[in-house]
Design a protein around this motif. Sequence first.
Motif, PDB file in Angstrom:
ATOM      1  N   ARG A 120      18.894  -0.304  18.726  1.00 31.28           N
ATOM      2  CA  ARG A 120      18.402   0.416  19.670  1.00 31.28           C
ATOM      3  C   ARG A 120      16.991   0.746  19.436  1.00 31.28           C
ATOM      4  O   ARG A 120      16.029   0.711  20.085  1.00 31.28           O
ATOM      5  CB  ARG A 120      19.034   1.743  19.932  1.00 31.28           C
ATOM      6  CG  ARG A 120      18.299   2.458  21.041  1.00 31.28           C
ATOM      7  CD  ARG A 120      19.172   3.830  21.205  1.00 31.28           C
ATOM      8  NE  ARG A 120      18.484   4.787  22.183  1.00 31.28           N
ATOM      9  CZ  ARG A 120      18.852   5.973  22.570  1.00 31.28           C
ATOM     10  NH1 ARG A 120      20.138   6.490  21.906  1.00 31.28           N
ATOM     11  NH2 ARG A 120      18.241   6.817  23.416  1.00 31.28           N
ATOM     12  N   LEU A 121      16.904   0.695  18.100  1.00 35.99           N
ATOM     13  CA  LEU A 121      15.415   0.963  17.460  1.00 35.99           C
ATOM     14  C   LEU A 121      14.456  -0.251  17.500  1.00 35.99           C
ATOM     15  O   LEU A 121      13.456  -0.119  17.912  1.00 35.99           O
ATOM     16  CB  LEU A 121      15.376   1.400  15.865  1.00 35.99           C
ATOM     17  CG  LEU A 121      14.259   1.576  15.153  1.00 35.99           C
ATOM     18  CD1 LEU A 121      13.402   2.774  15.399  1.00 35.99           C
ATOM     19  CD2 LEU A 121      14.632   1.926  13.936  1.00 35.99           C
ATOM     20  N   LEU A 122      15.136  -1.252  17.228  1.00 34.15           N
ATOM     21  CA  LEU A 122      14.587  -2.778  17.278  1.00 34.15           C
ATOM     22  C   LEU A 122      13.997  -2.848  18.810  1.00 34.15           C
ATOM     23  O   LEU A 122      12.940  -3.319  19.229  1.00 34.15           O
ATOM     24  CB  LEU A 122      15.219  -3.814  16.902  1.00 34.15           C
ATOM     25  CG  LEU A 122      15.489  -3.790  15.372  1.00 34.15           C
ATOM     26  CD1 LEU A 122      16.429  -5.025  15.182  1.00 34.15           C
ATOM     27  CD2 LEU A 122      14.029  -4.171  14.726  1.00 34.15           C
ATOM     28  N   ALA A 123      14.717  -2.605  20.012  1.00 32.29           N
ATOM     29  CA  ALA A 123      14.546  -2.681  21.231  1.00 32.29           C
ATOM     30  C   ALA A 123      13.138  -1.790  21.757  1.00 32.29           C
ATOM     31  O   ALA A 123      12.297  -2.197  22.385  1.00 32.29           O
ATOM     32  CB  ALA A 123      15.678  -2.526  22.131  1.00 32.29           C
ATOM     33  N   ALA A 124      13.243  -0.662  21.191  1.00 29.73           N
ATOM     34  CA  ALA A 124      12.090   0.386  21.243  1.00 29.73           C
ATOM     35  C   ALA A 124      10.688  -0.029  20.698  1.00 29.73           C
ATOM     36  O   ALA A 124       9.845   0.073  21.459  1.00 29.73           O
ATOM     37  CB  ALA A 124      12.478   1.827  20.874  1.00 29.73           C
ATOM     38  N   VAL A 125      11.081  -0.570  19.784  1.00 32.00           N
ATOM     39  CA  VAL A 125       9.818  -1.135  18.958  1.00 32.00           C
ATOM     40  C   VAL A 125       9.269  -2.383  19.740  1.00 32.00           C
ATOM     41  O   VAL A 125       8.015  -2.402  19.680  1.00 32.00           O
ATOM     42  CB  VAL A 125      10.043  -1.413  17.488  1.00 32.00           C
ATOM     43  CG1 VAL A 125       8.750  -2.197  16.733  1.00 32.00           C
ATOM     44  CG2 VAL A 125      10.348  -0.314  16.700  1.00 32.00           C
ATOM     45  N   SER A 126      10.047  -3.156  20.128  1.00 36.35           N
ATOM     46  CA  SER A 126       9.649  -4.290  20.857  1.00 36.35           C
ATOM     47  C   SER A 126       8.847  -3.796  22.129  1.00 36.35           C
ATOM     48  O   SER A 126       7.665  -4.446  22.538  1.00 36.35           O
ATOM     49  CB  SER A 126      10.743  -5.401  21.262  1.00 36.35           C
ATOM     50  OG  SER A 126      11.216  -5.755  20.019  1.00 36.35           O
ATOM     51  N   GLY A 127       9.185  -2.935  23.008  1.00 36.38           N
ATOM     52  CA  GLY A 127       8.754  -2.402  24.117  1.00 36.38           C
ATOM     53  C   GLY A 127       7.265  -1.846  23.612  1.00 36.38           C
ATOM     54  O   GLY A 127       6.380  -2.039  24.510  1.00 36.38           O
ATOM     55  N   GLN A 150       5.600   8.977  18.595  1.00 33.73           N
ATOM     56  CA  GLN A 150       6.288  10.179  18.847  1.00 33.73           C
ATOM     57  C   GLN A 150       7.718   9.920  19.393  1.00 33.73           C
ATOM     58  O   GLN A 150       8.754  10.794  18.965  1.00 33.73           O
ATOM     59  CB  GLN A 150       5.522  11.119  19.706  1.00 33.73           C
ATOM     60  CG  GLN A 150       5.906  12.449  19.718  1.00 33.73           C
ATOM     61  CD  GLN A 150       5.110  13.298  20.719  1.00 33.73           C
ATOM     62  OE1 GLN A 150       4.674  12.952  21.686  1.00 33.73           O
ATOM     63  NE2 GLN A 150       4.953  14.392  20.201  1.00 33.73           N
ATOM     64  N   SER A 151       7.779   8.945  20.295  1.00 35.50           N
ATOM     65  CA  SER A 151       8.774   8.741  20.838  1.00 35.50           C
ATOM     66  C   SER A 151       9.977   7.894  19.938  1.00 35.50           C
ATOM     67  O   SER A 151      11.395   8.490  20.057  1.00 35.50           O
ATOM     68  CB  SER A 151       8.915   7.534  21.993  1.00 35.50           C
ATOM     69  OG  SER A 151       8.579   6.376  21.485  1.00 35.50           O
ATOM     70  N   ILE A 152       9.618   7.363  18.814  1.00 35.90           N
ATOM     71  CA  ILE A 152      10.481   6.821  17.711  1.00 35.90           C
ATOM     72  C   ILE A 152      10.806   8.084  16.891  1.00 35.90           C
ATOM     73  O   ILE A 152      11.893   8.000  16.555  1.00 35.90           O
ATOM     74  CB  ILE A 152       9.968   5.640  17.234  1.00 35.90           C
ATOM     75  CG1 ILE A 152       9.620   4.401  18.092  1.00 35.90           C
ATOM     76  CG2 ILE A 152      10.589   5.326  15.644  1.00 35.90           C
ATOM     77  CD1 ILE A 152       8.930   3.205  17.698  1.00 35.90           C
ATOM     78  N   THR A 153       9.978   8.740  16.384  1.00 35.02           N
ATOM     79  CA  THR A 153      10.258   9.739  15.393  1.00 35.02           C
ATOM     80  C   THR A 153      10.461  11.003  15.730  1.00 35.02           C
ATOM     81  O   THR A 153      11.388  11.783  15.139  1.00 35.02           O
ATOM     82  CB  THR A 153       8.819   9.911  14.213  1.00 35.02           C
ATOM     83  OG1 THR A 153       7.765  10.323  14.926  1.00 35.02           O
ATOM     84  CG2 THR A 153       8.556   8.313  13.904  1.00 35.02           C
ATOM     85  N   LEU A 293       4.459  -0.645  14.024  1.00 33.81           N
ATOM     86  CA  LEU A 293       3.223  -0.315  15.206  1.00 33.81           C
ATOM     87  C   LEU A 293       1.739  -0.085  14.770  1.00 33.81           C
ATOM     88  O   LEU A 293       0.944  -0.733  15.461  1.00 33.81           O
ATOM     89  CB  LEU A 293       3.845   0.926  16.024  1.00 33.81           C
ATOM     90  CG  LEU A 293       5.201   0.770  16.580  1.00 33.81           C
ATOM     91  CD1 LEU A 293       5.463   2.185  17.470  1.00 33.81           C
ATOM     92  CD2 LEU A 293       5.433  -0.308  17.722  1.00 33.81           C
ATOM     93  N   VAL A 294       1.810   0.570  13.605  1.00 35.14           N
ATOM     94  CA  VAL A 294       0.453   0.689  12.959  1.00 35.14           C
ATOM     95  C   VAL A 294      -0.218  -0.603  12.480  1.00 35.14           C
ATOM     96  O   VAL A 294      -1.311  -0.971  12.934  1.00 35.14           O
ATOM     97  CB  VAL A 294       0.268   1.760  11.734  1.00 35.14           C
ATOM     98  CG1 VAL A 294      -0.905   1.737  11.094  1.00 35.14           C
ATOM     99  CG2 VAL A 294       0.900   2.996  12.146  1.00 35.14           C
TER     100      VAL A 294
END
Length: 369
Positions: A120-127, A150-153, A293-294
């Motif tokens: 799920r984390l990888l999917a969020a990061v990809s988006g 903020q949405s991830i952490t 992301l950074v």
Amino acid sequence: MPYSSKPAESDMSGMIQSCGALLVLSADLGQVLQASDNLAEVAGVSPDTALAHGPGKVLGHALWQRLSRELQGRARLAAAVVISRRVAGQVRRLQVDLHRQGERVFVEIEPLHASSNKRRLLAAVSGWLVQLAAADHPDRLLETLVEGVQSITGHDRVLVASFDAEGHGAVVAESVAAKVPSLMGMRFPASDFPPQMREVFERQAVRSVPDVEAASIPLRPRRDPLTGAPVDLSAALLRGLSSAQRHYLRAMQVRAVLTVALQGDAGLWGLLICHGLAAHPISPLARDAVVSLVQMTTQRLFLLKARREARYLEEVRDSREAAARPWRRLPSRCLASSSNSGARRCAAGARPGRGSSGWPPWTWPRIWG
């Protein structure tokens, strides 16, 4: 905004945070010189055992041989590894990272949260990476970054602070939870972020403090047994907080902080800073996602800035070329667009001026160029 002063050596030396465990090894990786007091609670092996029998006893001899080979000729592992160890009768997943600091090698060990959902984390990061790649303006790019982080952490406040040529900073992007005070537009002097702290971020781009109030954990022994000097933990992710840093964060009513450097060609461009108003543990996987992301944002940011600069220089060049073009004469007759405008017929070859044509001078290059 960051930390206000350099911590005293006695405050920092030989202390780490309780969210992980640390081994300090000799340069040849053959000897454990120091081990954190909480090694048994984190990895299931006592610090005395690690000091007596070496890193293979902590990580497993086969894995340790592989990691030793991977680290040869490198400052750090290409990527951290995940292992499983039995701790207090239960199987625990641990993330292990190795990196060199001078003549010492640090092994940082962190528990992985049981709730971490990697897929799920990888999917969020990809988006979020897709959205960052689509941002066509630096402001929108930074806004997307703070929203994504903020949405991830789940931190209460996520902001980006940039530095000018003199080291003064300003908050240029922010995402905050409801009822959390905004720091957008806040400026802070260069003294809040002195050169020695910039050097720390050049060695270790990430600073994670999940709980400002958590007790610090000492190393055993406190000093390097080969040199008798305090160990330099500035490049360690788990390094402890000094009393000055703790006081500064308390004054800001911040209980947890995650900071990631945005590095440019000329050095430190800015910082991504995440604040938690309560203790806020973060999984190493989520932290690594933030770093991704950074890194994407930094690359995109300087690409956009380069494109904007190139367009500006092209516009300047075009303006100079237009100003240098010779005037062309009008046709023998020209009429105004309306008899009510007061414009008059132009004599053949006449060049209109202010008050004669009704056209202001700044339009001339467009008409005669």
